[in-house]
Design a protein around this motif. Structure first.
Motif, PDB file in Angstrom:
ATOM      1  N   ALA A 475       8.204  -1.968  26.296  1.00 40.75           N
ATOM      2  CA  ALA A 475       7.259  -1.110  27.013  1.00 40.75           C
ATOM      3  C   ALA A 475       6.258  -0.449  26.076  1.00 40.75           C
ATOM      4  O   ALA A 475       5.166  -0.063  26.491  1.00 40.75           O
ATOM      5  N   THR A 476       6.618  -0.288  24.793  1.00 34.44           N
ATOM      6  CA  THR A 476       5.733   0.378  23.840  1.00 34.44           C
ATOM      7  C   THR A 476       4.711  -0.613  23.313  1.00 34.44           C
ATOM      8  O   THR A 476       5.068  -1.659  22.766  1.00 34.44           O
ATOM      9  N   LEU A 477       3.433  -0.282  23.461  1.00 38.44           N
ATOM     10  CA  LEU A 477       2.368  -1.200  23.067  1.00 38.44           C
ATOM     11  C   LEU A 477       1.479  -0.625  21.972  1.00 38.44           C
ATOM     12  O   LEU A 477       0.363  -1.100  21.761  1.00 38.44           O
ATOM     13  N   VAL A 478       1.980   0.388  21.266  1.00 34.32           N
ATOM     14  CA  VAL A 478       1.208   0.999  20.191  1.00 34.32           C
ATOM     15  C   VAL A 478       2.129   1.230  18.999  1.00 34.32           C
ATOM     16  O   VAL A 478       3.244   1.735  19.164  1.00 34.32           O
ATOM     17  N   ASN A 479       1.678   0.856  17.804  1.00 39.71           N
ATOM     18  CA  ASN A 479       2.445   1.132  16.592  1.00 39.71           C
ATOM     19  C   ASN A 479       2.275   2.590  16.189  1.00 39.71           C
ATOM     20  O   ASN A 479       1.150   3.112  16.181  1.00 39.71           O
ATOM     21  N   THR A 480       3.371   3.241  15.847  1.00 40.05           N
ATOM     22  CA  THR A 480       3.275   4.579  15.270  1.00 40.05           C
ATOM     23  C   THR A 480       2.737   4.447  13.847  1.00 40.05           C
ATOM     24  O   THR A 480       2.762   3.356  13.258  1.00 40.05           O
ATOM     25  N   PRO A 481       2.251   5.534  13.244  1.00 41.73           N
ATOM     26  CA  PRO A 481       1.801   5.452  11.845  1.00 41.73           C
ATOM     27  C   PRO A 481       2.887   4.927  10.908  1.00 41.73           C
ATOM     28  O   PRO A 481       2.599   4.156   9.989  1.00 41.73           O
ATOM     29  N   THR A 482       4.130   5.337  11.147  1.00 43.59           N
ATOM     30  CA  THR A 482       5.231   4.855  10.304  1.00 43.59           C
ATOM     31  C   THR A 482       5.439   3.358  10.481  1.00 43.59           C
ATOM     32  O   THR A 482       5.636   2.620   9.506  1.00 43.59           O
ATOM     33  N   GLU A 483       5.392   2.900  11.727  1.00 44.78           N
ATOM     34  CA  GLU A 483       5.566   1.467  11.991  1.00 44.78           C
ATOM     35  C   GLU A 483       4.425   0.657  11.388  1.00 44.78           C
ATOM     36  O   GLU A 483       4.649  -0.409  10.799  1.00 44.78           O
ATOM     37  N   TYR A 484       3.217   1.165  11.530  1.00 43.94           N
ATOM     38  CA  TYR A 484       2.077   0.427  10.980  1.00 43.94           C
ATOM     39  C   TYR A 484       2.169   0.339   9.456  1.00 43.94           C
ATOM     40  O   TYR A 484       1.880  -0.707   8.864  1.00 43.94           O
ATOM     41  N   ALA A 485       2.582   1.432   8.823  1.00 38.88           N
ATOM     42  CA  ALA A 485       2.727   1.418   7.362  1.00 38.88           C
ATOM     43  C   ALA A 485       3.783   0.405   6.933  1.00 38.88           C
ATOM     44  O   ALA A 485       3.621  -0.300   5.927  1.00 38.88           O
ATOM     45  N   LEU A 486       4.868   0.322   7.701  1.00 41.04           N
ATOM     46  CA  LEU A 486       5.929  -0.648   7.414  1.00 41.04           C
ATOM     47  C   LEU A 486       5.383  -2.076   7.490  1.00 41.04           C
ATOM     48  O   LEU A 486       5.646  -2.911   6.615  1.00 41.04           O
ATOM     49  N   LEU A 487       4.606  -2.349   8.525  1.00 40.28           N
ATOM     50  CA  LEU A 487       4.028  -3.681   8.707  1.00 40.28           C
ATOM     51  C   LEU A 487       2.959  -3.973   7.663  1.00 40.28           C
ATOM     52  O   LEU A 487       2.887  -5.078   7.117  1.00 40.28           O
ATOM     53  N   LYS A 488       2.135  -2.982   7.375  1.00 39.31           N
ATOM     54  CA  LYS A 488       1.032  -3.179   6.433  1.00 39.31           C
ATOM     55  C   LYS A 488       1.552  -3.495   5.036  1.00 39.31           C
ATOM     56  O   LYS A 488       0.981  -4.330   4.315  1.00 39.31           O
ATOM     57  N   GLU A 489       2.636  -2.843   4.657  1.00 42.67           N
ATOM     58  CA  GLU A 489       3.200  -3.063   3.326  1.00 42.67           C
ATOM     59  C   GLU A 489       3.565  -4.531   3.121  1.00 42.67           C
ATOM     60  O   GLU A 489       3.193  -5.143   2.111  1.00 42.67           O
ATOM     61  N   PHE A 490       4.276  -5.114   4.081  1.00 42.27           N
ATOM     62  CA  PHE A 490       4.693  -6.509   3.914  1.00 42.27           C
ATOM     63  C   PHE A 490       3.540  -7.467   4.201  1.00 42.27           C
ATOM     64  O   PHE A 490       3.424  -8.518   3.569  1.00 42.27           O
ATOM     65  N   SER A 491       2.688  -7.098   5.132  1.00 46.77           N
ATOM     66  CA  SER A 491       1.515  -7.923   5.424  1.00 46.77           C
ATOM     67  C   SER A 491       0.639  -8.088   4.193  1.00 46.77           C
ATOM     68  O   SER A 491       0.138  -9.187   3.910  1.00 46.77           O
ATOM     69  N   ASP A 492       0.458  -7.012   3.443  1.00 51.40           N
ATOM     70  CA  ASP A 492      -0.383  -7.073   2.242  1.00 51.40           C
ATOM     71  C   ASP A 492       0.191  -8.032   1.206  1.00 51.40           C
ATOM     72  O   ASP A 492      -0.550  -8.731   0.507  1.00 51.40           O
ATOM     73  N   ILE A 493       1.518  -8.067   1.099  1.00 52.82           N
ATOM     74  CA  ILE A 493       2.143  -8.979   0.132  1.00 52.82           C
ATOM     75  C   ILE A 493       1.869 -10.428   0.526  1.00 52.82           C
ATOM     76  O   ILE A 493       1.440 -11.243  -0.303  1.00 52.82           O
ATOM     77  N   LEU A 494       2.116 -10.764   1.792  1.00 51.78           N
ATOM     78  CA  LEU A 494       1.892 -12.144   2.237  1.00 51.78           C
ATOM     79  C   LEU A 494       0.417 -12.520   2.166  1.00 51.78           C
ATOM     80  O   LEU A 494       0.071 -13.644   1.786  1.00 51.78           O
ATOM     81  N   SER A 495      -0.450 -11.588   2.516  1.00 53.64           N
ATOM     82  CA  SER A 495      -1.889 -11.869   2.458  1.00 53.64           C
ATOM     83  C   SER A 495      -2.334 -12.135   1.029  1.00 53.64           C
ATOM     84  O   SER A 495      -3.122 -13.047   0.767  1.00 53.64           O
ATOM     85  N   ALA A 496      -1.812 -11.337   0.095  1.00 47.91           N
ATOM     86  CA  ALA A 496      -2.169 -11.540  -1.311  1.00 47.91           C
ATOM     87  C   ALA A 496      -1.696 -12.892  -1.814  1.00 47.91           C
ATOM     88  O   ALA A 496      -2.294 -13.475  -2.724  1.00 47.91           O
ATOM     89  N   GLY A 497      -0.629 -13.419  -1.201  1.00 48.09           N
ATOM     90  CA  GLY A 497      -0.123 -14.728  -1.589  1.00 48.09           C
ATOM     91  C   GLY A 497      -0.844 -15.886  -0.931  1.00 48.09           C
ATOM     92  O   GLY A 497      -0.573 -17.043  -1.252  1.00 48.09           O
ATOM     93  N   GLY A 498      -1.751 -15.590   0.013  1.00 50.67           N
ATOM     94  CA  GLY A 498      -2.559 -16.645   0.609  1.00 50.67           C
ATOM     95  C   GLY A 498      -2.277 -16.949   2.059  1.00 50.67           C
ATOM     96  O   GLY A 498      -2.960 -17.780   2.664  1.00 50.67           O
ATOM     97  N   SER A 499      -1.276 -16.300   2.660  1.00 52.71           N
ATOM     98  CA  SER A 499      -0.963 -16.575   4.058  1.00 52.71           C
ATOM     99  C   SER A 499      -1.884 -15.766   4.974  1.00 52.71           C
ATOM    100  O   SER A 499      -2.420 -14.727   4.581  1.00 52.71           O
ATOM    101  N   GLU A 500      -2.057 -16.245   6.195  1.00 53.56           N
ATOM    102  CA  GLU A 500      -2.909 -15.574   7.181  1.00 53.56           C
ATOM    103  C   GLU A 500      -2.026 -14.706   8.071  1.00 53.56           C
ATOM    104  O   GLU A 500      -1.133 -15.214   8.750  1.00 53.56           O
ATOM    105  N   ILE A 501      -2.271 -13.399   8.094  1.00 53.02           N
ATOM    106  CA  ILE A 501      -1.375 -12.452   8.752  1.00 53.02           C
ATOM    107  C   ILE A 501      -2.118 -11.657   9.821  1.00 53.02           C
ATOM    108  O   ILE A 501      -3.252 -11.226   9.611  1.00 53.02           O
TER     109      ILE A 501
END
Length: 699
Positions: A475-501
Motif C-alpha cells: 500500500a505504501t507508494l513513497v520511499n521515506t528518506p531513510t529508505e531512499y538513502a538505503l537504496l541510493k547507497e547500493f544503487s550508486d555502487i552498481l551504477s559506478a560499476g556500469g549497471s543501469e539502475i
C-alpha cells in the motif's frame, strides 16, 4: 613519455625514450632524502594508476617492480643547471679512447627542494601477458620482492605486481629490506626463510593458496603448519617495522588508513590472489591521507559485500561491484567453487569485454566459511527454489550465533526472479530482532547472460535493475528518506560499476509486471521444450526460406481454425507474429488469455489509488507483441531460463514464478484456470526434476 627515438653511433645502436621532464632513477636520489614520508605516500598512487592501465588495458604483468625500474622527474630544470655548473668547475672522471670518451655518470642530484615529479615505470624486459589460457608459474621477481604464490610455485597473476609495489614502498621508506630471505644458517637467500619472515609479519598463508602451490609440501605440513617454526620472527608487526616515521606522522600513517594500511593491501591481495583491473580504486581508498598533485584527498573506504550465488548473473554482478571501486567482494560459489577457485571466471561480454581468469577479492564454497567479518550488504543471486533450499536456511549462518551476536545485520539485496521471494528472510529477521525493521532491497533484473561452462559466462549488451525496499504491504507508494538513502547507497555502487539502475517507490508491482513474462513464456517454453522461436517465427522467415510472406486466405483454412480466429482473444492478437495458423488461432490467444488472468489478479493486488496508478491496462498486450517481435526474428537464439533448466535436468523456479500466482489468486478469489493448468503441468515436470536432483545429491 613524449616519443620514441633511436640513437646510433659507430659503436652502439639502441632505442631510447624521451620524457616530458628530465627523469632519473629513484635510487640515484639518495632514497631517504627524496622519498620522505609525504613523497613515499604519493609515489604509489602514480604507479598504481600506471599498473591499472598496464593490467586492464594492456593485459601485461610487469613482474619486476623495483626502485631501479622507476624514473622520477626532476622537480626543476634548475637542478640540471647546478649540475652543469659543477661539471664545468669540477669535471667528472673520464676515460679517453681512440674513438670516444667514456664519462663517469653523475647520479646524485641532492635533496629535492620541492615535490619531485611524477614517477614513471620502466624496463619491460621481464614483462609477460596475463590474459593467457595457461597458468603462469615460472619464477619471477627479485628475491626480496617475491610474492608468496611465486615462492610456492602456485599460479600467479596481476596481483604479483601489487605485492612488488607494497614491499618496494616499504623498502624505500625504511631504506632497508622488509623480507630479505637471508638464511643465517646457510648464509644466503632461501625461500623457507622468506616464508618464515612473511608469516611472522602477516600470519599463516590461507589454505586456498597452499592448496595451489606445487612446492607447498616442501615447507608446510598437510594441515598447513609451517615446518620451520624456529625461523619465524617473534613479536614483530608491520606497524612496528616502520621506524622512519615519528610522532603524529607515524600515528596517522601506521594506523587506520595510512601507509601501513597500504602495505597491508598486499596481504589482502595475497588472500584474494585476484586480477581485477579495479583493485587500484581499493588501494587508493585505503590510503586516504595521500597527496595528489599537492592536494589532500579523502576517499571513502570500500564496503565489504558478500555475494551468494556464482552462476551467470552472480558472476556478472560480482564484476560490476568490483568495477565500481567501492566494494570488496567476497563471493560464495557452491556448485562451481573448485573450478573457479582454480582457474577464475572467464567473461565473454559485449558490454564489459572479454576477461579471462577474473576473480573476486575472496571466494568460498559456503556462507559459513565467509563469516570472518561484518558485511555492509549481502547480495543473494541464487535461484529461488524452496523445494531444495529456502532462503532463511541458506543464510542461516548470518542469522544465528555467533555471527548475529557479534556483528550487526547487513542490508540484504535479493537479485532473484519470482514473487514473495523475500518473505522467508523477512520473517527470519523479524524473529531475530522483533524491534527492528529488516533492511531488504528487492529487485527486478533484466539481463541476458548464461553459463557456457562452470567458469565461462556469456553476457550480451545490457543489465538493468529496478530496486525498491521490501515491505510486507504494497500500500505504501513513497520511499521515506531513510529508505531512499538505503537504496541510493547500493544503487550508486552498481551504477559506478556500469549497471543501469532505477530506484522505485514500490518494488512489488514492478516484480509482478516482470513476472508476466517468466510465468507465461518461460512456462510455455519449458513445457514444450522449444524456444519461443517455434511460436512466433513464421516458416518463410526461417533460414533458407524465400522470405516472402504468403498471402493468407482465411476462407481456405480448416473450419476449426477459421472459427477459432473469430474469437475475441484471437481478434485482440491478430497482429501478433505467429509461426503457423494453428499458433495464431489457438496458442497465441491462450497466452494472451493467461496473461489477462495475471493482470486481473494484479489489478486486485495493486489497485489504482490517489498515490499512484495500478498496473498498465495494456500490459499483457504490449508484452505479448514485444516478445513476438523479438522472437519472430530468425536470428534470435534466446533460451528462457526455465527451458535451460529442463534441458540441464535442473529443478525450475516453479513455486515463486507460477505457484505464487495460483495461491494469491485463490486467496483473493480471482479465478485463474489457465494459470492453474500451467502450474499443474509444470508440477509433473518439476517432480521428476526434483527426484533426479535428490538422487544425484545422494550419489
Amino acid at each position: 613519455m613524449r616519443t620514441s627515438l633511436h640513437r646510433t653511433n659507430p659503436n652502439c645502436w639502441h632505442p631510447t625514450s624521451q620524457f616530458r621532464k628530465s627523469a632519473i632513477l629513484v635510487t640515484t636520489h639518495r632514497v631517504r632524502r627524496v622519498l620522505n614520508s609525504m613523497a613515499s605516500r604519493g609515489i604509489h598512487r602514480y604507479i598504481l594508476s600506471g599498473l591499472d592501465y598496464l593490467h586492464s588495458e594492456c593485459h601485461v604483468i610487469h613482474t619486476d617492480i623495483k626502485p631501479e625500474n622507476i624514473l622520477v622527474g626532476l622537480e626543476s630544470r634548475s637542478v640540471l643547471d647546478v649540475v652543469a655548473k659543477d661539471e664545468a668547475e669540477n669535471p667528472s672522471p673520464r676515460k679517453v679512447l681512440d674513438d670516444r670518451t667514456v664519462y663517469l655518470s653523475r647520479n646524485d642530484f641532492g635533496a629535492p627542494k620541492s615535490s619531485p615529479g611524477k614517477p614513471v615505470l620502466t624496463d619491460f624486459d621481464a614483462a609477460t601477458f596475463g590474459n593467457v589460457s595457461h597458468s603462469l608459474v615460472h619464477p619471477i621477481q627479485p628475491n626480496s620482492y617475491r610474492a608468496p604464490e611465486v615462492i610456492l610455485r602456485a599460479p600467479w597473476t596481476y596481483s604479483a605486481d601489487i605485492w612488488n609495489l607494497g614491499l618496494m614502498i616499504w623498502n624505500l621508506l625504511e631504506d632497508r629490506t622488509l623480507c630479505d630471505g637471508l638464511d643465517l644458517e646457510r648464509e644466503h637467500y632461501t625461500r623457507r626463510t622468506q616464508l618464515a619472515q612473511l608469516i611472522g609479519l602477516l600470519g599463516p598463508p590461507p589454505k586456498a593458496l597452499l592448496d595451489r602451490g606445487e612446492s607447498t609440501t616442501k615447507w608446510f605440513e598437510s594441515d598447513g603448519v609451517f615446518k620451520h617454526q624456529n625461523l619465524i620472527p617473534q613479536g614483530r608487526t608491520l606497524a612496528e617495522s616502520v621506524t622512519s616515521l615519528e610522532g603524529e606522522d607515524k600515528v596517522r600513517n601506521c594506523t587506520n588508513v595510512g601507509f601501513t594500511h597500504f602495505v597491508q593491501l598486499t596481504h589482502l591481495l595475497y588472500l584474494a590472489n585476484g586480477n581485477d583491473s579495479h583493485w587500484v580504486d581499493w588501494a587508493l581508498a585505503a590510503s586516504s591521507a595521500d597527496l595528489v598533485e599537492g592536494k589532500r584527498e579523502t576517499m571513502p573506504q570500500p564496503k565489504d559485500v558478500l555475494l551468494v550465488g556464482y552462476g551467470a548473473v552472480g558472476a556478472i554482478y560480482s564484476l560490476v561491484l568490483k568495477k565500481s571501486g567501492q566494494a570488496r567482494v567476497t563471493a560464495v560459489a557452491r556448485s562451481n567453487y573448485d573450478v573457479v577457485n582454480a582457474h577464475g571466471m572467464d567473461f565473454q561480454s559485449k558490454k564489459y569485454g572479454d576477461i579471462k581468469g577474473w576473480r573476486p577479492d575472496r571466494l568460498f564454497p559456503s556462507v559459513a566459511q565467509a563469516l570472518d567479518r561484518p558485511y555492509s550488504h549481502v547480495v543473494l543471486v541464487t535461484k529461488a527454489i524452496p523445494e531444495i533450499l529456502k532462503t532463511d536456511t541458506l543464510l542461516a549462518p548470518l542469522l544465528s550465533s555467533p555471527y548475529s551476536d557479534i556483528h550487526p545485520q547487513p542490508t540484504y539485496v535479493l537479485l532473484q526472479n519470482g514473487l514473495n521471494v523475500e518473505v522467508d528472510l523477512y520473517e527470519a529477521l523479524k524473529k531475530l530482532n522483533p524491534e527492528e525493521e529488516p533492511r531488504i532491497i528487492s529487485t527486478a533484473v533484466w539481463i541476458a547472460t548464461r553459463m557456457l561452462e562452470k567458469n565461462v559466462v556469456e553476457h550480451f549488451n545490457f543489465d538493468r535493475v529496478s530496486m525498491g525496499v521490501y515491505r510486507p504491504s504494497t500500500a505504501t507508494l513513497v520511499n521515506t528518506p531513510t529508505e531512499y538513502a538505503l537504496l541510493k547507497e547500493f544503487s550508486d555502487i552498481l551504477s559506478a560499476g556500469g549497471s543501469e539502475i532505477t530506484i522505485v517507490p514500490e518494488i512489488q508491482r514492478v516484480k509482478y509486471s516482470k513476472n508476466f513474462w517468466n510465468a507465461i513464456f518461460g512456462s510455455s517454453s519449458a513445457l514444450s521444450r522449444l524456444t519461443l522461436h517455434s511460436i512466433f517465427c513464421a516458416p518463410h522467415l526461417e533460414p533458407g526460406a524465400s522470405r516472402s510472406a504468403p498471402t493468407e486466405d482465411l476462407s481456405a483454412l480448416e473450419p476449426r481454425i477459421a472459427e477459432a480466429l473469430s474469437t475475441p482473444s484471437a481478434k485482440a492478437t491478430e497482429n501478433v507474429a505467429s509461426a503457423s495458423p494453428n499458433m495464431k488461432a489457438y496458442t497465441i490467444p491462450f497466452l494472451y488469455d493467461a496473461m489477462t488472468e495475471i493482470h486481473k489478479l494484479g489489478s486486485v493486488l495493486f489497485p489504482d489509488s490517489e498515490l499512484g496508478p495500478g498496473l498498465d491496462p495494456d500490459h499483457a498486450a504490449k508484452m505479448l507483441e514485444g516478445t513476438a517481435r523479438l522472437h519472430a526474428h530468425p536470428d534470435n537464439t534466446h533460451r528462457p531460463s526455465m527451458l535451460v533448466d529442463v534441458e540441464m535436468g535442473r529443478p525450475m523456479e516453479v513455486e515463486h514464478v507460477v505457484g505464487e500466482l495460483v495461491r494469491m489468486g485463490r486467496k483473493r478469489g480471482v479465478d485463474m484456470p489457465r494459470i492453474e493448468a500451467l502450474y499443474a503441468l509444470l508440477l509433473i515436470m518439476q517432480d521428476q526434476l526434483l527426484r533426479s536432483y535428490h538422487e544425484r545429491s545422494k550419489s
